[in-house]
Design an enzyme around this catalytic site. Structure first.
Site, mmCIF file in Angstrom:
data_model
loop_
_atom_site.group_PDB
_atom_site.id
_atom_site.type_symbol
_atom_site.label_atom_id
_atom_site.label_comp_id
_atom_site.label_asym_id
_atom_site.label_seq_id
_atom_site.Cartn_x
_atom_site.Cartn_y
_atom_site.Cartn_z
ATOM 1 N N GLY A 52 76.507 68.991 17.125
ATOM 2 C CA GLY A 52 75.793 70.223 16.815
ATOM 3 C C GLY A 52 74.305 70.000 16.909
ATOM 4 O O GLY A 52 73.763 69.916 17.993
ATOM 5 N N GLN A 53 73.657 69.898 15.780
ATOM 6 C CA GLN A 53 72.210 69.697 15.694
ATOM 7 C C GLN A 53 71.467 70.783 16.469
ATOM 8 O O GLN A 53 70.609 70.499 17.283
ATOM 9 C CB GLN A 53 71.817 68.302 16.172
ATOM 10 C CG GLN A 53 72.446 67.208 15.328
ATOM 11 C CD GLN A 53 72.020 65.830 15.752
ATOM 12 O OE1 GLN A 53 72.279 65.410 16.871
ATOM 13 N NE2 GLN A 53 71.357 65.131 14.857
ATOM 14 N N HIS A 54 71.855 72.030 16.184
ATOM 15 C CA HIS A 54 71.205 73.157 16.836
ATOM 16 C C HIS A 54 71.469 74.441 16.057
ATOM 17 O O HIS A 54 72.308 74.485 15.169
ATOM 18 C CB HIS A 54 71.698 73.317 18.275
ATOM 19 C CG HIS A 54 73.149 73.658 18.384
ATOM 20 N ND1 HIS A 54 74.109 72.708 18.559
ATOM 21 C CD2 HIS A 54 73.792 74.852 18.334
ATOM 22 C CE1 HIS A 54 75.288 73.298 18.616
ATOM 23 N NE2 HIS A 54 75.125 74.609 18.479
ATOM 24 N N ALA A 55 70.737 75.466 16.431
ATOM 25 C CA ALA A 55 70.981 76.837 15.972
ATOM 26 C C ALA A 55 71.133 77.684 17.226
ATOM 27 O O ALA A 55 70.687 77.299 18.311
ATOM 28 C CB ALA A 55 69.827 77.348 15.121
#
Length: 144
Positions: A52-55
């Site tokens: 992930g490590q995102h929006a």
């Protein structure tokens, strides 16, 4: 808006019988608040990996650990929470503009992800500082 008001933990019905378990997830408001446009799953990640490590600016997500366990850190730029996905009937709904990190995958983890939109790299924010800057701009416009 408080973080608890942004994400939702959903519990799906087990429609199984003596033959085994059966969990159904329907989109378009039946079980989740969006129509499903994309499905993917993550498996084979060890406990040290962070995914992930995102929006996302526009995409809504539903995360379900259909096997094993994982943790999801959700963050709205002001506060964060860690949710453990540990039951195949449990789903984590994430609206747009919530930062997410998935990690601590068990060896048997299969994390199913349902998305409201097809993949579009341009709507992903992969830098946390850029994410916070966009949130601040959005809040400024909301107060105008």
């Amino acid at each position: 808006m408080k973080l608890e008001e942004q994400y939702k933990i959903l519990e799906f019905k087990d429609l199984g019988d003596q033959r085994g378990n059966l969990v159904v997830i329907e989109g378009d408001g039946a079980d989740i608040p969006f129509d499903i446009r994309r499905v993917f799953y993550i498996y084979g990640s060890d406990s040290e990996v962070v995914r992930g490590q995102h929006a996302n600016r526009e995409t809504e997500f539903l995360l379900v650990n259909v096997s094993g366990t994982s943790k999801v850190k959700v963050d709205n730029g002001k506060e964060s929470r860690v949710i453990e996905l540990n039951r195949p009937r449990m789903g984590l709904y994430l609206p747009p503009m919530v930062w997410k990190d998935m990690y601590d995958f068990s060896p048997d983890s299969v994390l199913l992800v349902l998305a409201s939109r097809h993949y579009d790299a341009s709507e992903y924010i992969r830098d946390y500082q850029e994410y916070r800057t966009e949130l601040a701009k959005m809040e400024g416009k909301a107060h105008e």
